[in-house]
Scaffold this motif. Structure first.
Motif, PDB file in Angstrom:
ATOM      1  N   ASP A 143      18.292 -11.686 161.778  1.00  0.00           N
ATOM      2  CA  ASP A 143      17.941 -11.095 160.477  1.00  0.00           C
ATOM      3  C   ASP A 143      16.737 -11.270 159.965  1.00  0.00           C
ATOM      4  O   ASP A 143      16.312 -10.552 159.296  1.00  0.00           O
ATOM      5  CB  ASP A 143      19.333 -11.633 159.662  1.00  0.00           C
ATOM      6  N   VAL A 144      16.373 -12.513 160.413  1.00  0.00           N
ATOM      7  CA  VAL A 144      15.059 -12.856 159.783  1.00  0.00           C
ATOM      8  C   VAL A 144      14.299 -13.779 160.984  1.00  0.00           C
ATOM      9  O   VAL A 144      15.288 -14.544 161.450  1.00  0.00           O
ATOM     10  CB  VAL A 144      14.972 -13.622 158.351  1.00  0.00           C
ATOM     11  N   ALA A 145      13.279 -13.527 161.176  1.00  0.00           N
ATOM     12  CA  ALA A 145      12.266 -14.369 162.208  1.00  0.00           C
ATOM     13  C   ALA A 145      11.206 -15.012 161.496  1.00  0.00           C
ATOM     14  O   ALA A 145      10.448 -14.164 160.757  1.00  0.00           O
ATOM     15  CB  ALA A 145      12.046 -13.582 163.500  1.00  0.00           C
ATOM     16  N   LEU A 146      10.690 -16.222 161.913  1.00  0.00           N
ATOM     17  CA  LEU A 146       9.628 -16.773 161.307  1.00  0.00           C
ATOM     18  C   LEU A 146       8.716 -17.394 162.487  1.00  0.00           C
ATOM     19  O   LEU A 146       9.325 -18.034 163.275  1.00  0.00           O
ATOM     20  CB  LEU A 146       9.887 -18.109 160.291  1.00  0.00           C
ATOM     21  N   LEU A 147       7.513 -17.149 162.302  1.00  0.00           N
ATOM     22  CA  LEU A 147       6.429 -17.780 163.264  1.00  0.00           C
ATOM     23  C   LEU A 147       5.646 -18.688 162.595  1.00  0.00           C
ATOM     24  O   LEU A 147       4.716 -18.294 161.775  1.00  0.00           O
ATOM     25  CB  LEU A 147       5.705 -16.877 164.107  1.00  0.00           C
ATOM     26  N   PHE A 148       5.725 -20.231 162.744  1.00  0.00           N
ATOM     27  CA  PHE A 148       5.025 -21.250 161.884  1.00  0.00           C
ATOM     28  C   PHE A 148       3.914 -21.715 162.833  1.00  0.00           C
ATOM     29  O   PHE A 148       4.350 -22.152 163.622  1.00  0.00           O
ATOM     30  CB  PHE A 148       5.914 -22.251 161.180  1.00  0.00           C
ATOM     31  N   CYS A 149       2.787 -21.561 162.372  1.00  0.00           N
ATOM     32  CA  CYS A 149       1.625 -22.226 163.261  1.00  0.00           C
ATOM     33  C   CYS A 149       1.593 -23.602 163.041  1.00  0.00           C
ATOM     34  O   CYS A 149       1.139 -24.220 162.079  1.00  0.00           O
ATOM     35  CB  CYS A 149       0.269 -21.375 162.732  1.00  0.00           C
ATOM     36  N   ALA A 150       2.273 -24.398 163.877  1.00  0.00           N
ATOM     37  CA  ALA A 150       2.144 -25.926 163.901  1.00  0.00           C
ATOM     38  C   ALA A 150       0.815 -26.626 164.167  1.00  0.00           C
ATOM     39  O   ALA A 150       0.599 -27.546 163.761  1.00  0.00           O
ATOM     40  CB  ALA A 150       3.406 -26.393 164.649  1.00  0.00           C
ATOM     41  N   SER A 151       0.030 -25.946 164.870  1.00  0.00           N
ATOM     42  CA  SER A 151      -1.248 -26.375 165.431  1.00  0.00           C
ATOM     43  C   SER A 151      -2.044 -25.649 165.992  1.00  0.00           C
ATOM     44  O   SER A 151      -1.769 -24.375 166.220  1.00  0.00           O
ATOM     45  CB  SER A 151      -0.919 -27.733 166.484  1.00  0.00           C
ATOM     46  N   GLY A 152      -3.465 -25.918 165.849  1.00  0.00           N
ATOM     47  CA  GLY A 152      -4.401 -24.778 166.448  1.00  0.00           C
ATOM     48  C   GLY A 152      -4.458 -23.569 165.674  1.00  0.00           C
ATOM     49  O   GLY A 152      -4.019 -23.487 164.545  1.00  0.00           O
ATOM     50  N   ALA A 153      -4.966 -22.349 166.377  1.00  0.00           N
ATOM     51  CA  ALA A 153      -5.045 -21.280 166.032  1.00  0.00           C
ATOM     52  C   ALA A 153      -4.386 -20.161 166.952  1.00  0.00           C
ATOM     53  O   ALA A 153      -4.556 -20.664 168.195  1.00  0.00           O
ATOM     54  CB  ALA A 153      -6.416 -20.752 165.688  1.00  0.00           C
ATOM     55  N   VAL A 154      -3.841 -19.216 166.189  1.00  0.00           N
ATOM     56  CA  VAL A 154      -2.822 -18.321 167.324  1.00  0.00           C
ATOM     57  C   VAL A 154      -2.945 -16.986 166.979  1.00  0.00           C
ATOM     58  O   VAL A 154      -2.913 -16.639 165.552  1.00  0.00           O
ATOM     59  CB  VAL A 154      -1.426 -18.855 167.112  1.00  0.00           C
ATOM     60  N   GLY A 179      -0.420 -24.220 159.651  1.00  0.00           N
ATOM     61  CA  GLY A 179      -0.019 -24.022 158.410  1.00  0.00           C
ATOM     62  C   GLY A 179       0.531 -22.735 157.656  1.00  0.00           C
ATOM     63  O   GLY A 179       1.139 -22.511 157.075  1.00  0.00           O
ATOM     64  N   ASP A 180       0.080 -21.620 158.528  1.00  0.00           N
ATOM     65  CA  ASP A 180       0.304 -20.271 158.250  1.00  0.00           C
ATOM     66  C   ASP A 180       1.629 -20.023 158.838  1.00  0.00           C
ATOM     67  O   ASP A 180       2.005 -20.388 159.943  1.00  0.00           O
ATOM     68  CB  ASP A 180      -0.740 -19.335 158.830  1.00  0.00           C
ATOM     69  N   THR A 181       2.363 -18.767 158.087  1.00  0.00           N
ATOM     70  CA  THR A 181       3.706 -18.341 158.734  1.00  0.00           C
ATOM     71  C   THR A 181       3.574 -16.680 158.608  1.00  0.00           C
ATOM     72  O   THR A 181       3.407 -16.104 157.755  1.00  0.00           O
ATOM     73  CB  THR A 181       4.781 -18.889 157.872  1.00  0.00           C
ATOM     74  N   LEU A 182       4.291 -16.332 159.681  1.00  0.00           N
ATOM     75  CA  LEU A 182       4.509 -14.772 159.858  1.00  0.00           C
ATOM     76  C   LEU A 182       6.079 -14.706 159.615  1.00  0.00           C
ATOM     77  O   LEU A 182       6.544 -15.351 160.380  1.00  0.00           O
ATOM     78  CB  LEU A 182       4.092 -14.175 161.216  1.00  0.00           C
ATOM     79  N   ARG A 183       6.466 -14.182 158.716  1.00  0.00           N
ATOM     80  CA  ARG A 183       7.835 -13.801 158.310  1.00  0.00           C
ATOM     81  C   ARG A 183       7.970 -12.174 158.756  1.00  0.00           C
ATOM     82  O   ARG A 183       7.513 -11.230 158.425  1.00  0.00           O
ATOM     83  CB  ARG A 183       8.170 -14.023 156.925  1.00  0.00           C
ATOM     84  N   ILE A 184       9.180 -12.085 159.446  1.00  0.00           N
ATOM     85  CA  ILE A 184       9.657 -10.783 160.073  1.00  0.00           C
ATOM     86  C   ILE A 184      11.020 -10.489 159.522  1.00  0.00           C
ATOM     87  O   ILE A 184      12.049 -11.395 160.057  1.00  0.00           O
ATOM     88  CB  ILE A 184       9.506 -10.821 161.600  1.00  0.00           C
ATOM     89  N   ASP A 185      11.211  -9.592 158.839  1.00  0.00           N
ATOM     90  CA  ASP A 185      12.682  -9.417 158.348  1.00  0.00           C
ATOM     91  C   ASP A 185      13.214  -8.505 159.238  1.00  0.00           C
ATOM     92  O   ASP A 185      12.702  -7.291 159.472  1.00  0.00           O
ATOM     93  CB  ASP A 185      12.822  -9.015 157.043  1.00  0.00           C
TER      94      ASP A 185
END
Length: 227
Positions: A160-171, A197-203
């Motif tokens: 229903d919701v997916a989150l991708l949180f960048c924990a280290s480096g650059a992606v 520290g950035d996050t991609l949220r996908i609903d």
């Protein structure tokens, strides 16, 4: 602050339900028990000014832990903690004066899962740490956290919701929609650059193929509502 996602050349994304949350925009706030500082990434429902600390179905945040001490307690909440930086910490689950279980977070991306109502006392191994925190109200939703590294085989986002949180480096995250139905076509949802520290949220993430390029790792969070 949640900003509309954009592709790598700066053009706004037209894909519905995708938002980019920059780590630099997160605002620090005191813990529920006043013992530390947290930065909310995103939540549902989004917390309004004056709302009680536990008024959410799910919540994602990043916390800085500068000293040993008790964690805030949240009845009815399942918690997942991931060490992001620092030498780590030991989370003692207490029953009175007795330690009944210890969750050890000693390496970056180590994961601990526990009942939010448990009495948890944190011991720092060697100085301050930063951790990622997922909290989910168990009678309303389920949440999962996995570590995905850049360069691995494509994974699938579904929930229903997916989150991708960048924990280290650059992606660089590239999302590709699956079969669209009658046409049998696939749709390229686009590429996004995430820094630490950035996050991609996908609903409404339905069978999205996810490819990661770069030198970093992300935490992949899938949330499904149960009612």
């Amino acid at each position: 602050m949640v900003a509309a996602a954009s592709d790598l050349n700066g053009a706004p994304s037209v894909s519905p339900g995708v938002a980019l949350i920059r780590g630099a925009d997160l605002v620090a706030a005191p813990w529920k028990n006043g013992g530390g500082v947290t930065r909310e990434v995103t939540a549902f429902p989004q917390c309004e000014a004056g709302a009680a600390p536990g008024d959410f179905v799910w919540r994602v945040s990043v916390a800085d832990v500068a000293q040993a001490g008790p964690f805030s307690r949240f009845d009815g909440i399942d918690r997942t903690l991931v060490l992001l930086s620092g030498a780590g910490m030991l989370l003692d689950e207490m029953d009175g004066a007795r330690v009944v279980n210890t969750h050890a977070l000693t390496q970056p991306l180590d994961i601990a899962r526990f009942d939010g109502a448990a009495r948890i006392d944190a011991r720092l191994i060697d100085g301050a740490t930063r951790d990622f925190n997922l909290m989910v109200r168990r009678d309303m939703a389920r949440g999962e956290v996995d570590v995905w590294r850049a360069g691995a085989q494509p994974r699938t986002l579904d929930g229903d919701v997916a989150l991708l949180f960048c924990a280290s480096g650059a992606v660089t995250v590239t999302l590709t929609a699956g079969d669209t139905g009658d046409t049998g076509d696939t749709g390229d949802v686009g590429a996004r650059q995430l820094d630490t520290g950035d996050t991609l949220r996908i609903d409404a993430a339905q069978a999205l193929a996810c490819t990661l390029a770069g030198d970093g790792a992300v935490l992949a969070i899938s949330i499904r509502y149960t009612r």
